[in-house]
Design a protein around this motif. Structure first.
Motif, short mmCIF file in Angstrom:
data_model
loop_
_atom_site.label_atom_id
_atom_site.label_comp_id
_atom_site.label_asym_id
_atom_site.label_seq_id
_atom_site.Cartn_x
_atom_site.Cartn_y
_atom_site.Cartn_z
N ASN A 197 -12.47 -17.35 -57.62
CA ASN A 197 -13.56 -18.02 -56.91
C ASN A 197 -13.68 -19.49 -57.29
OD1 ASN A 197 -14.20 -15.68 -55.60
ND2 ASN A 197 -15.93 -15.16 -56.93
N LYS A 198 -12.81 -19.94 -58.17
CA LYS A 198 -12.89 -21.33 -58.65
C LYS A 198 -12.79 -22.29 -57.46
CE LYS A 198 -10.77 -24.57 -61.93
NZ LYS A 198 -9.66 -24.79 -62.89
N GLY A 199 -13.77 -23.16 -57.40
CA GLY A 199 -13.78 -24.18 -56.34
C GLY A 199 -14.37 -23.71 -55.04
N MET B 226 -13.84 -14.74 -61.44
CA MET B 226 -14.23 -16.12 -61.73
C MET B 226 -13.08 -17.08 -61.40
SD MET B 226 -15.32 -17.79 -65.40
CE MET B 226 -16.53 -16.53 -65.74
N TYR B 227 -11.88 -16.71 -61.79
CA TYR B 227 -10.71 -17.56 -61.54
C TYR B 227 -10.42 -17.67 -60.04
CZ TYR B 227 -5.78 -18.85 -61.12
OH TYR B 227 -4.61 -19.44 -60.75
N GLN C 178 -12.13 -23.15 -68.05
CA GLN C 178 -12.69 -23.94 -66.97
C GLN C 178 -13.58 -25.08 -67.46
OE1 GLN C 178 -14.28 -22.03 -63.50
NE2 GLN C 178 -12.77 -20.40 -63.53
N ASP C 179 -13.97 -25.03 -68.72
CA ASP C 179 -14.80 -26.12 -69.25
C ASP C 179 -13.92 -27.24 -69.81
OD1 ASP C 179 -13.74 -24.87 -71.43
OD2 ASP C 179 -15.65 -24.30 -72.32
N LYS D 184 -6.99 -19.33 -67.56
CA LYS D 184 -7.55 -20.42 -66.76
C LYS D 184 -9.06 -20.24 -66.56
CE LYS D 184 -3.45 -22.01 -64.33
NZ LYS D 184 -2.83 -22.36 -63.02
N ALA D 185 -9.51 -19.00 -66.36
CA ALA D 185 -10.94 -18.77 -66.21
C ALA D 185 -11.70 -19.13 -67.48
CB ALA D 185 -11.20 -17.30 -65.86
#
Length: 483
Positions: free
Chosen positions: A480-482, A477-478, A446-447, A442-443
């Motif tokens: 911290n998404k959002g 990164m995953y 993200q694009d 998923k990380a």
């Protein structure tokens, strides 16, 4: 410059400048020797810089001692973090170094392994062992109130007299006269000591505590606002330890309470591995700072570490249980396993620490209790336990990861993801990379361009031989998404 260090990587002027600045990020990466005083120091030594004509640099402590230099009593090189060896191709050397740090003399080695070790470190395994043995003994003499006899036993000397004599020859003074034991915070009726374990900053202690807090096994581990505690059983000796960060000194304070401290060398090695205390942040900076995928997250987390479980078998069980379920659910299931199979600690402990994680011999018939586990997970735990019991897999002597992965994946219920996770967080490989992990997928997607594990593996080639740090950054990164 005396040819004791790779001058293509670190020139004489570079090393001298870093020592002059007292740059702590180079602590243990190289050592400064002075021919006039016959002393070698850490890069952080506060002593005045020597004359250039008398100054040489060495890539490790053993090389400096081979040149006839003694460790500085002021900056204490025996406390410096080691250089990390991250390349999988050098895992056998890394394995030998790990065994030495656990107090296992290299003894006789096959000539190819002996020559490879000597070629890469500049000294023989025997000389390296002697440096580690004496350095550990000196640390215990200075920082603890243990008797000379106890320290000699811990560090594998025949007698305390031989230990003191060898230390006197190396340091050219009586090491017993420089004792300044660190204070023990609590009395638990057991053998106890406290030590400082140094690292190279930056070091993200809060993130490490959060990681272990989310996975704490009740009864075995405990995490407070600023400390980590856990039980252990090593070489038949039970005990528990606590860790706190001493930020101003770039060290963790380790306090150990045990029925017997003869297991102290392997214990310290395991704790250093758990919290990745030998990591080289400068190398990580060079790899990740300008990376198009990980550059921004690394800039926010330059003190990233790869946390490793206390025991490889313990983590293998955790990883198998955790397949395709949340960390919270997996931790609850592991707690149930511990409550059924674990032995109680037989020494006094702080509240919350009372169990020893069960051994492979206990869990090879875990199927009698389902714990809500799938048949595949039960088969995997039993299969892994049985291979350890039979000696098919020796977690203390992994020659190469290709063989390890093949052995793991031959067990029903263990696939690529589980094998990679065990290598990363069970064995401490810095190049393991679980490309099929949901968080990593998923990380990396993200694009809005969904990437397959095969594609992610290809991209991850640029992060060798430090792909495990890349995995940690991708998980950050995953998560911290959002945010």
């Amino acid at each position: 410059m005396n040819a004791k260090i790779d001058s293509n990587k670190y020139t004489y002027d570079f090393c001298r400048r870093k020592c002059h600045d007292g740059d702590v990020q180079y602590d243990g990466i190289f050592f400064s020797g002075v021919s006039s005083t016959k002393i070698y120091c850490r890069s952080t030594c506060p002593a005045r810089s020597p004359l250039e004509k008398n100054n040489s640099f060495y890539q490790n402590k053993a090389l400096a001692e081979k040149a006839g230099l003694r460790p500085c009593l002021r900056c204490r090189p025996e406390l410096a973090p080691d250089q990390p060896i991250c390349e999988d191709s050098m895992w056998q050397i890394n394995n030998t170094i790990g065994r030495i740090h656990q107090g296992i003399s290299p003894g006789s080695m096959a000539k190819p392994q002996f020559d490879e070790f000597t070629s890469n470190l500049g000294v023989t395994p025997t000389k390296y062992w002697k440096t580690i043995q004496l350095g550990f003994a000196k640390m215990l003499l200075t920082d603890t109130s243990l008797s000379e006899e106890e320290i000699a036993e811990i560090t594998k000397f025949d007698t305390s007299e031989n230990m003191v004599n060898e230390l006197f020859q190396l340091y050219r003074c009586d090491p017993v006269k420089v004792r300044k034991p660190l204070k023990i915070e609590g009395e638990y009726g057991a053998k106890s000591c406290a030590l400082l374990l140094f690292y190279r900053p930056p070091f993200d202690w809060p993130v490490l505590l959060k990681y272990f807090s989310e996975r704490t096994i009740k009864g075995v581990e405990k995490v407070t606002k600023d400390a980590y505690l856990r039980s252990f059983c090593l070489n038949g000796h039970q005990g528990w330890f606590s860790l706190q960060n001493v930020q101003n000194t770039n060290a963790l304070r380790l306090e150990v309470h045990a029925s017997d401290l003869s297991c102290l060398m392997p214990l310290v090695w395991r704790v250093r591995r758990m919290f990745d205390l030998n990591a080289d942040p400068l190398r990580l900076k060079k790899l990740f700072k300008n990376d198009s995928i990980l550059g921004s997250v690394w800039l926010r987390h330059p003190g990233i570490r790869v946390p490793v479980c206390w025991d490889t078998f313990e983590f293998a069980v955790r990883a198998i249980v955790g397949q395709l379920i949340s960390v919270k659910t997996a931790t609850k299931l592991v707690k149930n396993i511990v409550e059924t199979f674990a032995d109680d600690l037989l020494i006094s402990t702080p509240k919350g620490i009372k169990k020893i994680f069960p051994s492979a011999s206990c869990l090879k018939k875990i199927g009698k209790h389902s714990f809500g586990l799938t048949q595949n997970k039960i088969a995997a735990i039993e299969g892994f336990s049985l291979m350890l019991e039979e000696g098919t897999i020796d977690l203390n002597d992994i020659d190469n990861f290709d063989t390890f992965f093949r052995q793991c994946k031959s067990i029903r219920g263990i696939g690529e993801w589980t094998a990679q996770i065990i290598a990363m967080k069970g064995l401490g490989s810095k190049n393991a990379f679980p490309a099929s992990d949901l968080g990593i997928v998923k990380a990396m997607s993200q694009d809005s361009q969904k990437r397959t594990p095969a594609h992610i593996n290809k991209i991850a080639e640029r992060w060798r031989p430090l792909r495990s740090y890349a995995a940690m950054l991708l998980w950050v990164m995953y998560n911290n998404k959002g945010k």
